[in-house]
Design a protein around this motif. Structure first.
Motif, PDB file in Angstrom:
ATOM      1  N   GLY A  58       1.045  -1.312   0.127  1.00  0.00           N
ATOM      2  CA  GLY A  58      -0.223   0.026   0.114  1.00  0.00           C
ATOM      3  C   GLY A  58       0.878   1.379  -0.006  1.00  0.00           C
ATOM      4  O   GLY A  58       2.044   1.021   0.303  1.00  0.00           O
ATOM      5  N   SER A  59       0.306   2.295  -0.264  1.00  0.00           N
ATOM      6  CA  SER A  59       1.101   3.774  -0.217  1.00  0.00           C
ATOM      7  C   SER A  59       1.215   4.097   1.445  1.00  0.00           C
ATOM      8  O   SER A  59       0.794   3.407   2.109  1.00  0.00           O
ATOM      9  CB  SER A  59       0.591   4.832  -1.017  1.00  0.00           C
ATOM     10  N   GLY A  60       2.082   5.240   1.348  1.00  0.00           N
ATOM     11  CA  GLY A  60       2.464   5.690   2.532  1.00  0.00           C
ATOM     12  C   GLY A  60       1.046   6.001   3.564  1.00  0.00           C
ATOM     13  O   GLY A  60       0.996   5.789   4.732  1.00  0.00           O
ATOM     14  N   THR A  61       0.038   6.468   2.672  1.00  0.00           N
ATOM     15  CA  THR A  61      -1.252   6.866   3.299  1.00  0.00           C
ATOM     16  C   THR A  61      -1.934   5.592   4.150  1.00  0.00           C
ATOM     17  O   THR A  61      -2.488   5.657   5.039  1.00  0.00           O
ATOM     18  CB  THR A  61      -1.973   7.511   2.555  1.00  0.00           C
ATOM     19  N   GLY A  62      -1.768   4.545   3.264  1.00  0.00           N
ATOM     20  CA  GLY A  62      -2.333   3.262   3.817  1.00  0.00           C
ATOM     21  C   GLY A  62      -1.601   3.010   5.197  1.00  0.00           C
ATOM     22  O   GLY A  62      -2.324   2.387   6.240  1.00  0.00           O
ATOM     23  N   GLY A  63      -0.470   3.358   5.233  1.00  0.00           N
ATOM     24  CA  GLY A  63       0.503   2.875   6.595  1.00  0.00           C
ATOM     25  C   GLY A  63      -0.055   3.643   7.571  1.00  0.00           C
ATOM     26  O   GLY A  63      -0.186   3.602   8.832  1.00  0.00           O
ATOM     27  N   LEU A  64      -0.490   5.302   7.177  1.00  0.00           N
ATOM     28  CA  LEU A  64      -1.002   6.072   8.252  1.00  0.00           C
ATOM     29  C   LEU A  64      -2.126   5.652   8.762  1.00  0.00           C
ATOM     30  O   LEU A  64      -2.471   5.444   9.835  1.00  0.00           O
ATOM     31  CB  LEU A  64      -1.288   7.467   7.724  1.00  0.00           C
ATOM     32  N   GLU A  65      -3.083   4.993   7.740  1.00  0.00           N
ATOM     33  CA  GLU A  65      -4.460   4.561   8.098  1.00  0.00           C
ATOM     34  C   GLU A  65      -3.980   3.191   9.089  1.00  0.00           C
ATOM     35  O   GLU A  65      -4.973   2.982  10.054  1.00  0.00           O
ATOM     36  CB  GLU A  65      -5.319   4.114   7.064  1.00  0.00           C
ATOM     37  N   ALA A  66      -3.269   2.499   8.661  1.00  0.00           N
ATOM     38  CA  ALA A  66      -3.077   1.236   9.367  1.00  0.00           C
ATOM     39  C   ALA A  66      -2.720   1.750  10.867  1.00  0.00           C
ATOM     40  O   ALA A  66      -3.228   0.917  11.967  1.00  0.00           O
ATOM     41  CB  ALA A  66      -1.681   0.431   8.884  1.00  0.00           C
ATOM     42  N   ALA A  67      -1.937   2.553  11.159  1.00  0.00           N
ATOM     43  CA  ALA A  67      -1.319   3.108  12.479  1.00  0.00           C
ATOM     44  C   ALA A  67      -2.749   3.440  13.211  1.00  0.00           C
ATOM     45  O   ALA A  67      -2.929   3.034  14.312  1.00  0.00           O
ATOM     46  CB  ALA A  67      -0.494   4.171  12.144  1.00  0.00           C
ATOM     47  N   VAL A  68      -3.552   4.167  12.575  1.00  0.00           N
ATOM     48  CA  VAL A  68      -4.648   4.721  13.291  1.00  0.00           C
ATOM     49  C   VAL A  68      -5.491   3.652  13.692  1.00  0.00           C
ATOM     50  O   VAL A  68      -6.056   3.508  14.879  1.00  0.00           O
ATOM     51  CB  VAL A  68      -5.504   5.773  12.209  1.00  0.00           C
ATOM     52  N   LEU A 160       2.285   8.177  17.496  1.00  0.00           N
ATOM     53  CA  LEU A 160       2.307   7.554  16.517  1.00  0.00           C
ATOM     54  C   LEU A 160       3.149   8.516  15.433  1.00  0.00           C
ATOM     55  O   LEU A 160       2.799   9.877  15.380  1.00  0.00           O
ATOM     56  CB  LEU A 160       1.093   7.509  15.870  1.00  0.00           C
ATOM     57  N   VAL A 161       4.063   8.173  14.709  1.00  0.00           N
ATOM     58  CA  VAL A 161       5.376   9.027  13.770  1.00  0.00           C
ATOM     59  C   VAL A 161       4.886   8.954  12.338  1.00  0.00           C
ATOM     60  O   VAL A 161       5.071   7.699  11.958  1.00  0.00           O
ATOM     61  CB  VAL A 161       6.444   8.896  14.517  1.00  0.00           C
ATOM     62  N   ASP A 162       4.477   9.564  11.726  1.00  0.00           N
ATOM     63  CA  ASP A 162       4.512  10.011  10.215  1.00  0.00           C
ATOM     64  C   ASP A 162       6.301  10.065   9.948  1.00  0.00           C
ATOM     65  O   ASP A 162       6.601  11.005   9.926  1.00  0.00           O
ATOM     66  CB  ASP A 162       3.912  10.787   9.560  1.00  0.00           C
TER      67      ASP A 162
END
Ligand SMILES: *Cc1c(COP(=O)(O)O)cnc(C)c1O
Length: 363
Positions: A58-68, A160-162
């Motif tokens: 997934g793209s980076g934004t997918g990773g942000l969603e996963a974290a959330v 949580l760190v981007d």
């Protein structure tokens, strides 16, 4: 050859590109297990962590969603420490899944103040989680994550760190700074194409996971963990990108993390000096100027959109524009991943010629 100098996707070394042309293999077979296990161990070294690290497609934004979705419940109070486009995106994802966002948003081009984070956490004992963008790619600012993480962890909150455009290029010792969930993206400093997100998960984050009620299927950390124990991923991964990552990680370990960080520092300093020598102002507060992307403010009649067009058409150099309200206000030079001083010299030399053609008159 065209020179791609945007803050992602970044150029890819030849041997990494060759690795991607391999024939497919079974993603549930022993050869794949060997590769993903090796890549995961090497990622842990570069994340400077003993935490779990997952490779998700997934793209980076997918990773942000996963974290959330893995650590929060609807109704949770979440502090959003934001200083640009990507910080706001992180907050939007959390809000969309039902979190209540407390915004601590600083002016674009500046860095968030750790003391303000401290005060906000003291005033809001019910904030459970804090979102921070380590390197705000939209403005070219790297925040003082070490100080912010100290404040957040002393207050006992989840961090949580981007780190999508910093990890692997700018120093971020995940364990030393006690970052609970850290997200990065394949197309930034990792010298492979877009399509993978890599994410670390601390013990504290696993405790939050146990009570987190946001809906999730594709991004579920526990599924990722149980499959990784078998050398697999829950869903079919981007196999070719994992071939690429396996090679790029070996290149990175050969260079050494310290040398990589030092190279990014040198290249960024050369970029900033070059820009200043042309009479152009830097957009980011220089104390916090990023070592992976330099933002340059328009001045003295410069039309940034015209500049980018001239550089693309006449010099085959691709720079980034400004995002959202910064469109036409700044342009950005990406210098992360496979980059050295000579690449930046070429950009500065082209700028010297192109600037007058784009309306700029040096004073
Ligand atoms: C690039 C980037 C993102 C978004 O990543 P995508 O792969 O485009 O989804 C998020 N945050 C930061 C800091 C980035 O640099």
């Amino acid at each position: 050859m065209e020179q791609l100098r945007i803050p992602g996707p970044t150029p890819i070394p030849d041997n990494v590109r060759q690795a991607m042309s391999r024939q497919m293999i079974n993603h549930r077979g022993p050869e794949f297990a060997k590769i993903i296990n090796r890549a995961t161990e090497n990622l842990k070294t570069l994340f400077q962590t003993k935490n779990d690290v997952f490779l998700l497609t997934g793209s980076g934004t997918g990773g942000l969603e996963a974290a959330v979705v893995n650590v929060m419940s609807p109704g949770d109070k979440v502090l959003s420490v934001s200083h640009g486009v990507f910080g706001e995106r992180f907050a939007t994802i959390a809000r969309t899944f039902g979190a209540e966002i407390i915004p601590l948003w600083s002016e674009w081009g500046t860095a968030p103040d750790p003391e303000e984070v401290r005060r906000t956490l003291q005033a809001n004992s019910d904030i459970k989680t804090v979102l921070v963008t380590h390197n705000e790619t939209s403005t070219g600012v790297t925040c003082d994550l070490e100080s912010i993480s100290k404040v957040v962890k002393e207050a006992g909150r989840l961090l949580l760190v981007d780190a999508i455009s910093s990890l692997g290029s700018i120093n971020l010792p995940v364990d030393e700074w006690k970052c609970d969930v850290v997200i990065t993206g394949s197309q930034k400093g990792w010298m492979i194409p877009p399509g993978m997100t890599m994410i670390s998960v601390s013990e504290e984050a696993w405790k939050a996971y146990a009570n987190a009620a946001m809906p999730r299927v594709y991004w579920d950390f526990n599924r990722a963990k149980s499959y990784l124990e078998k050398g697999q991923t829950p869903w079919t991964p981007a196999v070719s990108l994992i071939f690429a990552l396996d090679v790029s990680l070996q290149m990175m370990l050969e260079e050494g993390l310290e040398n990589i960080v030092a190279r990014h520092t040198r290249v960024a300093e050369k970029t900033r000096e070059g820009i200043k020598s042309l009479g152009l102002p830097l957009f980011a507060d220089e104390k916090f100027a990023s070592n992976t992307v330099t933002s340059v403010k328009t001045s003295n009649g410069l039309d940034t959109r015209k500049l980018l067009k001239i550089l693309r058409e006449e010099y085959k150099i691709i720079l980034g524009g400004g995002q959202q309200k910064l469109d036409g206000v700044i342009f950005r030079i990406g210098h992360l991943g496979w980059v050295n001083e000579a690449d930046i010299e070429r950009v500065i030399n082209a700028l010297k010629e192109a600037l007058p053609k784009a309306g700029f008159s040096a004073v």
